[in-house]
Structure formats: C-alpha cells, structure tokens
Design a protein around this motif. Structure first.
Motif, PDB file in Angstrom:
ATOM      1  N   THR A 196      -5.919   0.609  -3.212  1.00 18.64           N
ATOM      2  CA  THR A 196      -6.513   1.675  -2.406  1.00 18.64           C
ATOM      3  C   THR A 196      -5.562   2.054  -1.274  1.00 18.64           C
ATOM      4  O   THR A 196      -5.091   1.203  -0.524  1.00 18.64           O
ATOM      5  CB  THR A 196      -7.854   1.218  -1.810  1.00 18.64           C
ATOM      6  OG1 THR A 196      -8.731   0.854  -2.879  1.00 18.64           O
ATOM      7  CG2 THR A 196      -8.485   2.326  -0.986  1.00 18.64           C
ATOM      8  N   SER A 197      -5.270   3.339  -1.152  1.00 21.59           N
ATOM      9  CA  SER A 197      -4.308   3.801  -0.157  1.00 21.59           C
ATOM     10  C   SER A 197      -4.421   5.316  -0.023  1.00 21.59           C
ATOM     11  O   SER A 197      -4.817   6.010  -0.960  1.00 21.59           O
ATOM     12  CB  SER A 197      -2.889   3.417  -0.585  1.00 21.59           C
ATOM     13  OG  SER A 197      -1.917   3.997   0.249  1.00 21.59           O
ATOM     14  N   ASP A 206      -1.988   5.517  -9.678  1.00 24.67           N
ATOM     15  CA  ASP A 206      -2.067   4.619  -8.519  1.00 24.67           C
ATOM     16  C   ASP A 206      -1.876   5.423  -7.240  1.00 24.67           C
ATOM     17  O   ASP A 206      -0.814   6.003  -7.007  1.00 24.67           O
ATOM     18  CB  ASP A 206      -0.997   3.541  -8.635  1.00 24.67           C
ATOM     19  CG  ASP A 206      -1.191   2.391  -7.659  1.00 24.67           C
ATOM     20  OD1 ASP A 206      -1.793   2.624  -6.592  1.00 24.67           O
ATOM     21  OD2 ASP A 206      -0.755   1.275  -7.970  1.00 24.67           O
ATOM     22  N   GLU A 207      -2.902   5.445  -6.375  1.00 28.61           N
ATOM     23  CA  GLU A 207      -2.833   6.244  -5.147  1.00 28.61           C
ATOM     24  C   GLU A 207      -1.929   5.626  -4.084  1.00 28.61           C
ATOM     25  O   GLU A 207      -1.666   6.237  -3.046  1.00 28.61           O
ATOM     26  CB  GLU A 207      -4.229   6.468  -4.573  1.00 28.61           C
ATOM     27  CG  GLU A 207      -5.003   5.212  -4.244  1.00 28.61           C
ATOM     28  CD  GLU A 207      -6.450   5.504  -3.902  1.00 28.61           C
ATOM     29  OE1 GLU A 207      -6.990   4.825  -3.017  1.00 28.61           O
ATOM     30  OE2 GLU A 207      -7.041   6.410  -4.520  1.00 28.61           O
ATOM     31  N   SER A 208      -1.419   4.430  -4.339  1.00 33.82           N
ATOM     32  CA  SER A 208      -0.455   3.821  -3.413  1.00 33.82           C
ATOM     33  C   SER A 208       0.986   4.072  -3.848  1.00 33.82           C
ATOM     34  O   SER A 208       1.923   3.540  -3.244  1.00 33.82           O
ATOM     35  CB  SER A 208      -0.698   2.312  -3.304  1.00 33.82           C
ATOM     36  OG  SER A 208      -0.381   1.652  -4.527  1.00 33.82           O
ATOM     37  N   SER A 253       0.821  -1.223   0.000  1.00 33.52           N
ATOM     38  CA  SER A 253       0.000   0.000   0.000  1.00 33.52           C
ATOM     39  C   SER A 253       0.850   1.266   0.000  1.00 33.52           C
ATOM     40  O   SER A 253       0.317   2.369  -0.109  1.00 33.52           O
ATOM     41  CB  SER A 253      -0.916   0.010   1.227  1.00 33.52           C
ATOM     42  OG  SER A 253      -0.147  -0.014   2.422  1.00 33.52           O
ATOM     43  N   LYS A 254       2.182   1.108   0.131  1.00 31.08           N
ATOM     44  CA  LYS A 254       3.072   2.275   0.106  1.00 31.08           C
ATOM     45  C   LYS A 254       4.273   1.949  -0.794  1.00 31.08           C
ATOM     46  O   LYS A 254       5.186   1.236  -0.400  1.00 31.08           O
ATOM     47  CB  LYS A 254       3.558   2.620   1.516  1.00 31.08           C
ATOM     48  CG  LYS A 254       2.456   3.065   2.461  1.00 31.08           C
ATOM     49  CD  LYS A 254       2.999   3.745   3.715  1.00 31.08           C
ATOM     50  CE  LYS A 254       3.949   2.893   4.489  1.00 31.08           C
ATOM     51  NZ  LYS A 254       4.463   3.600   5.704  1.00 31.08           N
ATOM     52  N   TYR A 285      -1.661   6.923   0.830  1.00 34.48           N
ATOM     53  CA  TYR A 285      -0.230   7.252   0.797  1.00 34.48           C
ATOM     54  C   TYR A 285       0.035   8.474  -0.077  1.00 34.48           C
ATOM     55  O   TYR A 285       0.649   9.457   0.358  1.00 34.48           O
ATOM     56  CB  TYR A 285       0.539   6.038   0.281  1.00 34.48           C
ATOM     57  CG  TYR A 285       2.048   6.116   0.365  1.00 34.48           C
ATOM     58  CD1 TYR A 285       2.698   6.482   1.541  1.00 34.48           C
ATOM     59  CD2 TYR A 285       2.833   5.765  -0.734  1.00 34.48           C
ATOM     60  CE1 TYR A 285       4.080   6.512   1.618  1.00 34.48           C
ATOM     61  CE2 TYR A 285       4.221   5.784  -0.673  1.00 34.48           C
ATOM     62  CZ  TYR A 285       4.844   6.163   0.506  1.00 34.48           C
ATOM     63  OH  TYR A 285       6.215   6.194   0.579  1.00 34.48           O
TER      64      TYR A 285
END
Length: 585
Positions: A370-371, A266-268, A241-242, A373
């Motif tokens: 989903t994150s 990508d939000e991670s 996730s990071k 970060y």
C-alpha cells in the motif's frame, strides 16, 4: 564448388558456416581475396559488398542488431581495419554480436615498411570480447595437394616453428582460435576480432577442400540466481513503499507481459521507460524528461526511491541521471547477464541473469504494498500531458512541432531507427505508438553510423524501416547511401536545422562566430544532390502544413527509397524547447 587455395581461408569460411553465421559484409580489397573467394562462392552465405569500411561495419551491426545473431565484416590489411573501430565500440557497449575478419600481411612483412601494413594484432583489444591472431599456413599445396617450395622468409619461419615444436599444430591452433572467437560472440553477444595473415598468391582457387575443421558447440550456462540474493531482494522489496524501475535500451519482446502487468499492479512501483526500452503499459511512465524536468527540491525528495531496479542498456535522459545521482536510492539493483554500470553511484546489488528470468523467480514471491507513490506521480503525469498538448498547439513550426507531426504519422509496426544527439532526445518527449520497434546506437551515442545501421536493419527486416536523423548525422554518414541493397520501402526523415542544434540547447555563448563555426557547425547543405546521386526520391518542406501534406504519401509504395528533408528555424528551436520545460511545469 570453388574454394580459395589457402587452407587458412578455407578454415575460416568453413567454421563460420558450421556455426550458422550467414551474413558477410565484404569491403573490396586484395589481401582479403582468399576470404572473399570463399564466402562469395558458397551459396550458403548472404554476401554484401560495401566499399566504405566504416559504413560496412555499421551496416553489419544493423543486421546483427535485428537478427540477434552474428554478422561478419571482412576487410583488407592496413588502415581499412581501423575504420571498423566506431562500429566495434558500439557493438561492444550495446552487446551486439559482430565478427571482424581482417586480412593481414605475414609476420616477416610487418614493421619493415611494406605497403598497406600496420600493427593489426590486438588493435581492438579494449573493445572486443576476444582477439584472435591466427598463424600463417606454413606450407601451401598445389592443385594436386602436393606441398610447394616456400619463399626464403617463409622457410625461416617454418624452421622456427619446427624448432619450437609447433609445426604440426598450426592448423589445430587456428581452428581452436577461430572456434573460440565465434563461440564467444554467440554466447556473450559482442564483437570479436580474428586477424588472418595471408601470403601471396592470394587469388588461386581449387575445387576441393584441404581442411575439415572441427567445430565445437558453445556451452550455454544455465540461468540461476543464488537463493540468498533472491531472498534478500524479496524481503527488501516487500518492505519498501517507493520502488522505481528504470529501463534503458531493450530489445522488443524481451520481457513477458505478465511480469509487466505485475509491476503495473503495484501502487508502490513506478516504471520509467525510455523510447529505446520497447516496453509499454498504460500505467508506465514514458517521456521521463517531461515528468521530472520542472521538478524542484521538495518534489525530488518525494520522487526519490527506496529501491531503484534497473535493466537494459544505456540511459538517454540526462535529467533522470542528474536526479538519481543527487537523490540516491537507498538500494540500486541492476539485472543483466554481463555487466552492471554504476551510473548513479549507488549500485549495491548486481544480479547476473536475464531480467525475464529474474522476474520469473522474483515477482511471484513479492506482495503488493500500500502506497501513494504511484498515484501521486500518475496524477502529475496526466497534468503534464495536458500542458504538453497545450504547448504544442501554441507554438510556431520548429523541431519540437516537427517531431510531434512526424511521430504521429509513422505507420503501425514500423521499425524506427533514431539518430543520436537531438533526435533521440526529442523523441523522448513523446509517447510513441506502442506497435513501433525502436532502435538507436546508444552504446557510444555517436552520430557516425546511424544511417548505415538503419540500412542494415532495413535489409534484413520484413517490416517498414524509417530513420529519423539530424542534418549533421546524415551528412556525416552519407557514404552509407553508397549501397546496392537498400529496399524501396526504406524511409529517411532528415531534420535540417542548419547545424548541430543540440549545442544551442546546452549552456554556452550562442550567436557568435566562434559558436557558429566550432560548436554548431553552421552550414547551408541539403540532402537533395545526394538523393539524386544515390537514387532516392527527395522532397523537402519547411512548414507544418507542408509537412502534414507530404507525410500523407511519404509511406506509400514506390520504386525507390524516399527521403524527406524538413527545414526548421535554427534560431527558434532552442527557445521553443527551453520554454517547453518551463511551460509544462
């Protein structure tokens, strides 16, 4: 056409030509005369005469850096060759193709006290892809192709070669060695050294070739990734996730935009780009130090990635290196065709291929995770930018203020060359114009060839080239201006803070005689007289108002290259910069 009489010189020149090597930088000398005759009398080659060998090598490096093809440097025997070493080391660590051709004395004249003679064999062995030591032609031919009598020492050498059964293979050996060396630099993008012994007479010429050397094509290995490694990467990436992508020195247009867009979606994933990475996206994180410099322990833990993916050359930011060494990622992958530096002491996956090929096989099989970060750090990035602008609007004229003004004024599509030390670090604090192509000698991070490299770049570049450099870097490499090839649209901006300003930023005792003399190197020199001597239009400024006014015409067309010297207050610069990091936090 005129050729050197010596068959070995003919062989070197013809193999360079057969392999498409065109740019030849020659430093005048006597022992290298056969090579100079061969290259300069063939219209296929673009030859340059640069007297100072150190500058000549960096000039050639600038050419090779821009064209991404080998450039040749040619020198005489003796200490001339050693002056190439800084550029050879830079080429080695920056993966730039450079061919060093050094003329040498025959074996029987080495180690006996003969003039202008050193041990040239394998002199660069720790910093080249390949060292080739050629053999002296055993017999010369006269203008009619008849073999001449040899001096006694060469006759002795001739007998030894015959006894060992090598006499008939000297030409073949030399051809194979030259062929191998040039193919190596073509395939692996780095420097090679070919040491070429010549005996007198050196200046004799003929009108026909004695040799027809055989050239082989370099064998390109197909790009590939082991299925197991790729599958493992995909599995771990999709579970994390990071994820942090950190990009060092990178040639422009090396990565397809669709892969950058995929990473950005990508939000991670957060993508840290350095000024020298030449990668841009609105959601990426340039100006790394601006983001992380004010962070404390809790924030560092929040930023610590599960996976760190790196590609490109060396990283400038000391702050990101300190962070990732202290807060190591669970996994560190590096993508490169040649080498993987364990910069953060956590490398556990070296994928030996090009970043673009890796992304083409890897990213289509990953999924968005989903994150929060990226969103968290994007919010902090926006806050930092507001504080950055507030601070710049509140400070007096200084290095930081000057860089803000300079970087805003550079024309679109400029090729920007940055000097090392303070210059590249100040540039890292700003979000640069996305149309710029940015370069810096970060392989060894030395100040010794910044100007010469920029001039070599400008000579083969159709675009505007601007060098931003510090006063010590400029003065150190001022022989680079002794050059008849500088285009009129070349621009130099010198930030003159009367010494090595970066040492005032580093920890240490300042404002003492010892510091001023041995660390900062305090001086009162300017670039004005050098500009007068070398034909540059010169202008100097020492205020923000004057700088803005000067920049309005600095990039306009002219009959000479231009240099703008900006004087900043040395006793204020370090205070302004150190307070900057406190303020934006």
């Amino acid at each position: 056409m005129i050729y050197p009489k010596i068959p070995l010189a003919q062989t070197v020149v013809q193999l360079c030509k057969a392999k498409g090597v065109k740019h030849i930088v020659i430093s005048p000398g006597s022992r290298n005369a056969p090579l100079t005759i061969g290259f300069s009398n063939d219209d296929y080659f673009k030859c340059y005469s640069i007297v100072d060998e150190r500058c000549a090598a960096f000039f050639a490096l600038g050419i090779a850096q821009q064209l991404q093809e080998p450039a040749v440097v040619v020198c005489t025997s003796g200490s001339a060759l050693l002056n190439y070493y800084p550029a050879v080391a830079e080429a080695f660590y920056s993966d730039i193709p450079l061919i060093v051709l050094s003329a040498d004395r025959p074996k029987h004249l080495i180690g006996i006290g003969d003039g202008q003679t050193i041990n040239q064999k394998n002199v660069f062995e720790n910093h080249v892809l390949y060292s080739s030591n050629l053999k002296l032609d055993l017999k010369e031919k006269d203008t009619h192709g008849v073999e001449e009598e040899l001096p006694i020492f060469k006759n002795m050498e001739n007998k030894v070669e015959t006894l060992l059964g090598l006499k008939k293979t000297i030409q073949q050996y030399n051809e194979e060695e030259i062929d191998k060396a040039i193919n190596m630099t073509l395939l692996e993008n780095g420097p090679v050294h070919i040491n070429v012994p010549f005996d007198e007479p050196l200046y004799d010429m003929v009108e026909e070739l004695y040799v027809k050397p055989k050239s082989t094509n370099p064998e390109n290995k197909p790009l590939q990734i082991d299925d197991y490694i790729l599958g493992d990467c995909i599995k771990n990436w999709n579970a994390a996730s990071k994820k942090m992508v950190l990009v060092g020195v990178n040639q422009p247009n090396q990565i397809e935009q669709r892969w950058l867009d995929t990473l950005a979606a990508d939000e991670s994933v957060i993508v840290f780009t350095e000024t020298t990475s030449n990668l841009h996206h609105d959601t990426f994180f340039p100006s790394i130090d601006k983001l992380i410099a004010p962070l404390t322990g809790d924030h560092f833990k929040k930023l610590q990635p599960d996976i760190l993916l790196t590609f490109g050359g060396l990283i400038v930011s000391k702050k990101v290196k300190a962070f990732l060494r202290a807060y190591k990622p669970q996994q560190h992958w590096h993508i490169d065709e040649k080498k993987a530096n364990d910069t953060f002491f956590s490398l556990n996956n070296f994928v030996k291929t090009t970043p673009n090929y890796f992304f083409s096989k890897f990213l289509p099989q990953t999924r968005l995770v989903t994150s929060n970060y990226k969103s968290y750090w994007s919010h902090l990035k926006a806050l930092r930018l507001v504080k950055h602008n507030d601070y710049l609007n509140s400070i007096d004229f200084s290095d930081l203020k000057a860089f803000d003004t300079i970087l805003r004024a550079i024309p679109n599509d400029t090729c920007l060359q940055l000097g090392n030390s303070s210059t590249v670090r100040y540039a890292q604090l700003f979000d640069l114009n996305k149309t710029l192509r940015v370069f810096c000698n970060r392989g060894t991070s030395g100040i010794d060839g910044c100007t010469a490299t920029a001039i070599g770049c400008a000579v083969v570049n159709n675009k505007q080239t601007t060098l931003i450099t510090g006063d010590l870097s400029f003065i150190y490499d001022s022989n680079a201006l002794w050059n008849n090839y500088i285009p009129n649209n070349f621009r130099i901006i010198v930030i003159n803070n009367q010494g090595g300003g970066i040492f005032r930023i580093l920890p240490g005792h300042k404002n003492t005689e010892n510091f001023d003399t041995y660390f900062e190197t305090n001086h009162q020199l300017t670039a004005e007289h050098l500009c007068n001597m070398y034909g540059f239009n010169y202008e100097s400024v020492s205020s923000e108002t004057a700088l803005k006014a000067s920049l309005k015409s600095f990039y306009s067309d002219g009959d000479h290259p231009k240099l703008l010297e900006i004087f900043t207050p040395k006793n204020l610069n370090d205070e302004v910069l150190l307070n900057y990091f406190k303020f934006i936090g």
